[in-house]
Scaffold this motif. Structure first.
Motif: not given
Length: 307
Positions: A273-277
């Motif tokens: 899971l990443a914070a944003d693109p």
């Protein structure tokens, strides 16, 4: 009675899925496990074309290794087509062309997506107009993940995972997935989990699985940081025990900035899971530089639908 074709060829696209949360209960007398799962459909798709034929057949290709995908009646999509024909009273056949992009036996529901796509494609091809409720009933007969592949979006699954309730998810969640060269058998992973649970120092089972409320709150808020604190997969310990080399990639992803890393479903695909693109792209670059295949996907996306 055979129905007139409403199209010569129908193209349906269905998404793969991630299990953001997966709690597994004790094994039941029938050999199955009660589960509680938070599913999210993500932007890695299976494409299925259906066209009229005298009999039932399927061809399979794709950007992933499809050598283990059967092209006979063991194929879940072909079984789906037969169910639609039986329900609709269609006496002809169909040829299904499947182009796969979801890892095979990777814990992302690729086979279930094929089946969901076949249900929708044959319904459209034959003008059966079965409706969402009947298609969901047929999907449940094919496997626990098939109903979600039809629905898409984000949902909570209970029972065997096929009793679905839509879950509100605000905004977009970015993931980096790392497929594995060799798949894992879902029954083998569950059996290994049961074996591990005989050792209470390793894992303890739960009687009535339930999704952590923190997952639901994070989804409603569209907050990946909060979601990272609650993601969990009870099958992960079993998958890592069977494939210990996956730990190195998990650790690398987390060190490289992932908010959380986990095994997807029964594995062996890993999901970060990443914070944003932008963060997802940076993580993808790091994992790729280390020699891993890394794909940036996002969710939630629509379920199976005609293109």
């Amino acid at each position: 009675m055979s129905r007139a074709y409403v199209a010569d060829r129908v193209h349906v696209r269905a998404p793969g899925k991630l299990n953001l949360f997966f709690e597994v209960g004790d094994v039941q007398d029938d050999g199955y496990h009660e589960v509680a799962s938070a599913y999210q459909a993500v932007s890695l798709y299976e494409d299925v074309w259906a066209e009229p034929a005298a009999d039932y057949s399927v061809s399979v290709s794709g950007t992933v290794d499809v050598s283990g995908v059967p092209e006979d009646d063991r194929n879940l999509a072909l079984r789906a087509a037969r169910l639609v024909a039986q329900k609709a009273g269609h006496t002809g056949g169909v040829h299904l062309e499947i182009v796969k992009h979801v890892p095979v036996a990777g814990g992302m529901g690729g086979g279930s997506a094929d089946a969901a796509a076949a249900l929708v494609a044959c319904d459209a091809l034959w003008g059966a107009d079965l409706g969402a409720a009947q298609l969901q009933q047929l999907a449940a007969r094919l496997g626990a993940d098939v109903p979600f592949s039809l629905m898409g979006g984000t949902a909570i699954g209970t029972g065997r995972g096929d009793q679905l309730s839509p879950a509100l998810a605000k905004g977009r969640f970015d993931w980096v997935i790392v497929p594995s060269g060799a798949g894992l058998s879902t029954p083998e992973v569950y059996a290994h989990l049961d074996a591990l649970r005989t050792r209470p120092d390793i894992l303890s089972s739960v009687r009535t699985p339930a999704v952590d409320p923190g997952v639901l709150h994070a989804l409603r808020a569209g907050d990946p940081i909060a979601l990272a604190e609650s993601v969990r997969n009870d099958l992960q310990a079993a998958a890592l025990s069977l494939r210990p080399e996956l730990r190195e990639a998990l650790e690398l992803g987390e060190e490289a900035g992932a908010l959380a890393g986990l095994v997807s479903g029964s594995g062996p695909t890993l999901a970060f899971l990443a914070a944003d693109p932008e963060s997802a792209l940076e993580l993808q670059v790091v994992l790729s530089a280390a020699g891993y295949e890394a794909l940036h996907v996002h969710g939630p996306v629509h379920g199976a639908r005609v293109l």
